[in-house]
Design an enzyme around this catalytic site. Structure first.
Site, PDB file in Angstrom:
ATOM      1  CG  HIS A   1     -13.729  17.145   6.907  1.00  0.00           C
ATOM      2  ND1 HIS A   1     -13.272  16.246   5.998  1.00  0.00           N
ATOM      3  CD2 HIS A   1     -13.463  16.753   8.230  1.00  0.00           C
ATOM      4  CE1 HIS A   1     -12.875  15.116   6.711  1.00  0.00           C
ATOM      5  NE2 HIS A   1     -13.129  15.436   8.184  1.00  0.00           N
ATOM      6  CB  SER A   2      -9.632  17.469   7.824  1.00  0.00           C
ATOM      7  OG  SER A   2      -8.444  16.866   8.190  1.00  0.00           O
TER       8      SER A   2
END
Length: 241
Positions: A73-74
């Protein structure tokens, strides 16, 4: 059922996956949520991107995991891309959830708009350990705008400072871009942590994956807190054969 390793993003640690991990485990999946080196409260922030990489490789190999669906994520996208270079034989699929997919030779800082670069540099310079603090107004308006005020505040209290050096380390990624591992991209359609348009997540980041599966869901950059069941379903869709 899948073996899923969830790699968190900036200002997070592995424990913050708990709502999503609980749903996935309840559906029969084996889920691991390691914390990236230098992340979490009260830990030294003097780490490099190599340290971040090694912490996740070590977590997977120490648990002797195979056929892993590895999600980033990210910021975690920069980590899982490099993990795929190091232990591809242990991986089954890569999933990027509103995650960075840097161009070869770039660092994360190269991939964000100028106002974020300035913010990160100023925050790190003002700290006593070269770390970056995320201001609450940015969290509230750009990261978790689909939460009510109470949830926005309570989740912000769970964040920790982010080591700055991994934002600056240049990443070769030649082997990642040559990998034949299956890939998926999950796009939360209301995610404005990167401003939509020139700097947006999708299709700018997703389009770099070549052949990939796209899964979209309503929600912000932090839909892991605001709608964990919805995100868990998207992960299942992204992970299936």
């Amino acid at each position: 059922m899948a073996t899923i390793v969830l790699v968190h993003g900036s200002w997070h640690d592995g424990s913050l996956w708990a709502p999503v991990a609980s749903v996935l485990r309840g559906r029969g999946h084996e889920v691991h949520t390691p914390t990236v080196a230098g992340h979490g409260p009260g830990v030294p922030k003097d780490v490099t991107h190599d340290d971040c990489l090694r912490s996740i490789v070590d977590a997977i190999t120490a648990a002797d995991l195979h056929d892993v669906v590895l999600l980033g994520h990210s910021f975690g996208g920069t980590v899982v891309a490099r993990v795929a270079e190091e232990i591809p034989d242990r991986l089954k699929r890569l999933i990027f959830w509103n995650a960075f997919v840097p161009q070869p030779g770039n660092c994360l800082d190269d991939e964000v708009p100028p106002h974020y670069r300035e913010l990160f540099a100023q925050s790190a310079a003002a700290s006593d350990d070269n770390s970056v603090t995320l201001p609450f107004p940015i969290w509230r308006e750009a990261f978790i705008q689909d939460a009510d005020a109470e949830l926005a505040a309570s989740t912000y209290q769970q964040l920790s400072t982010e080591p700055y050096q991994p934002f600056l380390d240049k990443l070769d990624l030649t082997r990642f871009y040559a990998t034949r591992l299956p890939k998926s991209y999950i796009n939360a359609t209301e995610d404005t942590a990167l401003p939509p348009g020139e700097w947006g997540w999708h299709p700018r980041m997703s389009g770099r994956l070549g052949l990939y599966r796209l899964v979209q869901l309503p929600g912000s950059h932090e839909v892991m807190f605001t709608a964990p069941e919805r995100l868990a379903t998207a992960i299942e869709e992204a992970a299936r054969d």
